[in-house]
Design a protein around this motif. Structure first.
Motif, PDB file in Angstrom:
ATOM      1  N   LEU A   9       0.821  -1.207   0.000  1.00 22.21           N
ATOM      2  CA  LEU A   9       0.000   0.000   0.000  1.00 22.21           C
ATOM      3  C   LEU A   9       0.857   1.260   0.000  1.00 22.21           C
ATOM      4  CD1 LEU A   9      -2.852  -1.079   2.444  1.00 22.21           C
ATOM      5  CD2 LEU A   9      -3.004  -0.772  -0.043  1.00 22.21           C
ATOM      6  N   ASP A  10       1.979   1.228   0.706  1.00 20.83           N
ATOM      7  CA  ASP A  10       2.898   2.372   0.694  1.00 20.83           C
ATOM      8  C   ASP A  10       3.441   2.617  -0.710  1.00 20.83           C
ATOM      9  OD1 ASP A  10       2.565   2.827   3.387  1.00 20.83           O
ATOM     10  OD2 ASP A  10       4.440   1.837   3.984  1.00 20.83           O
ATOM     11  N   ILE A  11       3.786   1.548  -1.412  1.00 20.23           N
ATOM     12  CA  ILE A  11       4.303   1.671  -2.778  1.00 20.23           C
ATOM     13  C   ILE A  11       3.233   2.267  -3.698  1.00 20.23           C
ATOM     14  CG2 ILE A  11       5.087   0.374  -4.795  1.00 20.23           C
ATOM     15  CD1 ILE A  11       6.453  -1.558  -2.738  1.00 20.23           C
ATOM     16  N   ILE A  12       2.025   1.768  -3.570  1.00 21.98           N
ATOM     17  CA  ILE A  12       0.913   2.292  -4.380  1.00 21.98           C
ATOM     18  C   ILE A  12       0.711   3.776  -4.105  1.00 21.98           C
ATOM     19  CG2 ILE A  12      -1.587   2.214  -4.711  1.00 21.98           C
ATOM     20  CD1 ILE A  12      -1.339  -0.871  -4.229  1.00 21.98           C
ATOM     21  N   ASP A  13       0.745   4.155  -2.831  1.00 14.10           N
ATOM     22  CA  ASP A  13       0.587   5.569  -2.460  1.00 14.10           C
ATOM     23  C   ASP A  13       1.671   6.436  -3.103  1.00 14.10           C
ATOM     24  OD1 ASP A  13      -1.646   5.036  -0.917  1.00 14.10           O
ATOM     25  OD2 ASP A  13      -0.551   5.064   0.998  1.00 14.10           O
ATOM     26  N   LYS A  14       2.904   5.936  -3.110  1.00 11.60           N
ATOM     27  CA  LYS A  14       4.003   6.709  -3.698  1.00 11.60           C
ATOM     28  C   LYS A  14       3.788   6.905  -5.195  1.00 11.60           C
ATOM     29  CE  LYS A  14       7.450   5.471  -0.278  1.00 11.60           C
ATOM     30  NZ  LYS A  14       8.705   4.792   0.013  1.00 11.60           N
ATOM     31  N   PHE A  15       3.361   5.862  -5.891  1.00  8.76           N
ATOM     32  CA  PHE A  15       3.136   6.000  -7.329  1.00  8.76           C
ATOM     33  C   PHE A  15       1.918   6.873  -7.620  1.00  8.76           C
ATOM     34  CE2 PHE A  15       6.090   2.439  -8.023  1.00  8.76           C
ATOM     35  CZ  PHE A  15       6.805   2.969  -9.080  1.00  8.76           C
ATOM     36  N   GLU A  16       0.891   6.787  -6.782  1.00  4.19           N
ATOM     37  CA  GLU A  16      -0.270   7.678  -6.985  1.00  4.19           C
ATOM     38  C   GLU A  16       0.131   9.126  -6.764  1.00  4.19           C
ATOM     39  OE1 GLU A  16      -3.329   6.125  -4.414  1.00  4.19           O
ATOM     40  OE2 GLU A  16      -4.021   4.723  -5.945  1.00  4.19           O
ATOM     41  N   PHE A  17       0.974   9.379  -5.761  1.00 10.81           N
ATOM     42  CA  PHE A  17       1.450  10.734  -5.490  1.00 10.81           C
ATOM     43  C   PHE A  17       2.304  11.233  -6.653  1.00 10.81           C
ATOM     44  CE2 PHE A  17       4.461  13.769  -3.553  1.00 10.81           C
ATOM     45  CZ  PHE A  17       3.548  14.677  -3.043  1.00 10.81           C
ATOM     46  N   ALA A  18       3.094  10.338  -7.240  1.00 10.40           N
ATOM     47  CA  ALA A  18       3.949  10.710  -8.376  1.00 10.40           C
ATOM     48  C   ALA A  18       3.107  11.089  -9.587  1.00 10.40           C
ATOM     49  CB  ALA A  18       4.889   9.560  -8.728  1.00 10.40           C
ATOM     50  N   GLY A  19       1.941  10.472  -9.713  1.00 11.01           N
ATOM     51  CA  GLY A  19       1.053  10.798 -10.828  1.00 11.01           C
ATOM     52  C   GLY A  19       1.712  10.542 -12.170  1.00 11.01           C
ATOM     53  N   ASP A  20       1.551  11.484 -13.084  1.00 15.50           N
ATOM     54  CA  ASP A  20       2.103  11.356 -14.429  1.00 15.50           C
ATOM     55  C   ASP A  20       3.528  11.917 -14.533  1.00 15.50           C
ATOM     56  OD1 ASP A  20      -0.194  10.158 -15.399  1.00 15.50           O
ATOM     57  OD2 ASP A  20      -1.118  12.073 -15.931  1.00 15.50           O
ATOM     58  N   ASN A  21       4.069  12.359 -13.418  1.00 15.57           N
ATOM     59  CA  ASN A  21       5.413  12.929 -13.404  1.00 15.57           C
ATOM     60  C   ASN A  21       6.440  11.807 -13.542  1.00 15.57           C
ATOM     61  OD1 ASN A  21       7.962  13.890 -12.525  1.00 15.57           O
ATOM     62  ND2 ASN A  21       6.960  15.589 -11.450  1.00 15.57           N
ATOM     63  N   MET A  22       7.048  11.721 -14.731  1.00 15.62           N
ATOM     64  CA  MET A  22       7.994  10.635 -15.018  1.00 15.62           C
ATOM     65  C   MET A  22       9.212  10.668 -14.096  1.00 15.62           C
ATOM     66  SD  MET A  22       6.617   8.741 -17.257  1.00 15.62           S
ATOM     67  CE  MET A  22       7.920   7.757 -17.970  1.00 15.62           C
ATOM     68  N   ALA A  23       9.668  11.857 -13.748  1.00 15.28           N
ATOM     69  CA  ALA A  23      10.831  11.976 -12.853  1.00 15.28           C
ATOM     70  C   ALA A  23      10.490  11.425 -11.472  1.00 15.28           C
ATOM     71  CB  ALA A  23      11.288  13.423 -12.758  1.00 15.28           C
ATOM     72  N   ALA A  24       9.297  11.734 -10.993  1.00 12.18           N
ATOM     73  CA  ALA A  24       8.870  11.229  -9.691  1.00 12.18           C
ATOM     74  C   ALA A  24       8.683   9.710  -9.738  1.00 12.18           C
ATOM     75  CB  ALA A  24       7.580  11.910  -9.255  1.00 12.18           C
ATOM     76  N   GLN A  25       8.125   9.205 -10.840  1.00 11.72           N
ATOM     77  CA  GLN A  25       7.968   7.759 -10.984  1.00 11.72           C
ATOM     78  C   GLN A  25       9.327   7.065 -10.987  1.00 11.72           C
ATOM     79  OE1 GLN A  25       5.684   7.103 -14.531  1.00 11.72           O
ATOM     80  NE2 GLN A  25       3.839   8.036 -13.688  1.00 11.72           N
ATOM     81  N   TYR A  26      10.287   7.668 -11.683  1.00 11.38           N
ATOM     82  CA  TYR A  26      11.623   7.110 -11.728  1.00 11.38           C
ATOM     83  C   TYR A  26      12.254   7.119 -10.332  1.00 11.38           C
ATOM     84  CZ  TYR A  26      16.526   6.408 -12.836  1.00 11.38           C
ATOM     85  OH  TYR A  26      17.801   5.928 -12.866  1.00 11.38           O
ATOM     86  N   ALA A  27      12.031   8.186  -9.573  1.00 13.93           N
ATOM     87  CA  ALA A  27      12.584   8.277  -8.218  1.00 13.93           C
ATOM     88  C   ALA A  27      12.013   7.171  -7.331  1.00 13.93           C
ATOM     89  CB  ALA A  27      12.288   9.649  -7.619  1.00 13.93           C
ATOM     90  N   VAL A  28      10.716   6.908  -7.472  1.00 14.81           N
ATOM     91  CA  VAL A  28      10.103   5.825  -6.699  1.00 14.81           C
ATOM     92  C   VAL A  28      10.698   4.484  -7.127  1.00 14.81           C
ATOM     93  CG1 VAL A  28       7.945   4.586  -6.194  1.00 14.81           C
ATOM     94  CG2 VAL A  28       7.942   7.085  -6.307  1.00 14.81           C
ATOM     95  N   ASP A  29      10.824   4.282  -8.427  1.00 10.06           N
ATOM     96  CA  ASP A  29      11.439   3.065  -8.956  1.00 10.06           C
ATOM     97  C   ASP A  29      12.845   2.885  -8.379  1.00 10.06           C
ATOM     98  OD1 ASP A  29       9.859   1.536 -10.553  1.00 10.06           O
ATOM     99  OD2 ASP A  29      10.765   2.153 -12.441  1.00 10.06           O
ATOM    100  N   LYS A  30      13.627   3.955  -8.390  1.00 13.99           N
ATOM    101  CA  LYS A  30      14.995   3.893  -7.903  1.00 13.99           C
ATOM    102  C   LYS A  30      15.021   3.578  -6.410  1.00 13.99           C
ATOM    103  CE  LYS A  30      19.306   6.438  -8.291  1.00 13.99           C
ATOM    104  NZ  LYS A  30      20.075   5.689  -9.277  1.00 13.99           N
ATOM    105  N   GLU A  31      14.128   4.180  -5.654  1.00 15.07           N
ATOM    106  CA  GLU A  31      14.036   3.925  -4.215  1.00 15.07           C
ATOM    107  C   GLU A  31      13.720   2.458  -3.930  1.00 15.07           C
ATOM    108  OE1 GLU A  31      10.993   5.006  -0.580  1.00 15.07           O
ATOM    109  OE2 GLU A  31      11.281   6.484  -2.159  1.00 15.07           O
TER     110      GLU A  31
END
Length: 58
Positions: free
Chosen positions: A32-54
């Motif tokens: 659920l924490d991972i899902i929350d992070k990706f939902e917060f990242a939204g369509d922002n590719m840089a934010a999605q990449y940061a979550v992926d990297k984390e």
């Protein structure tokens, strides 16, 4: 199963199942924490990449 083991006095199974249940709860919280992070990242590719990297996915 946990309740049946408890009802029948099967303490070994009860303890095993309790540990299993606790682990599943922790895993669900993590997911659920991972899902929350990706939902917060939204369509922002840089934010999605940061979550992926984390998460060690990239």
């Amino acid at each position: 199963m946990h309740d049946i083991a408890k009802k029948n006095g099967d303490y070994a199974s009860e303890i095993f199942l309790h540990s299993f249940i606790r682990e599943r709860i922790q895993e669900e919280d993590c997911a659920l924490d991972i899902i929350d992070k990706f939902e917060f990242a939204g369509d922002n590719m840089a934010a999605q990449y940061a979550v992926d990297k984390e998460l060690g996915c990239s």
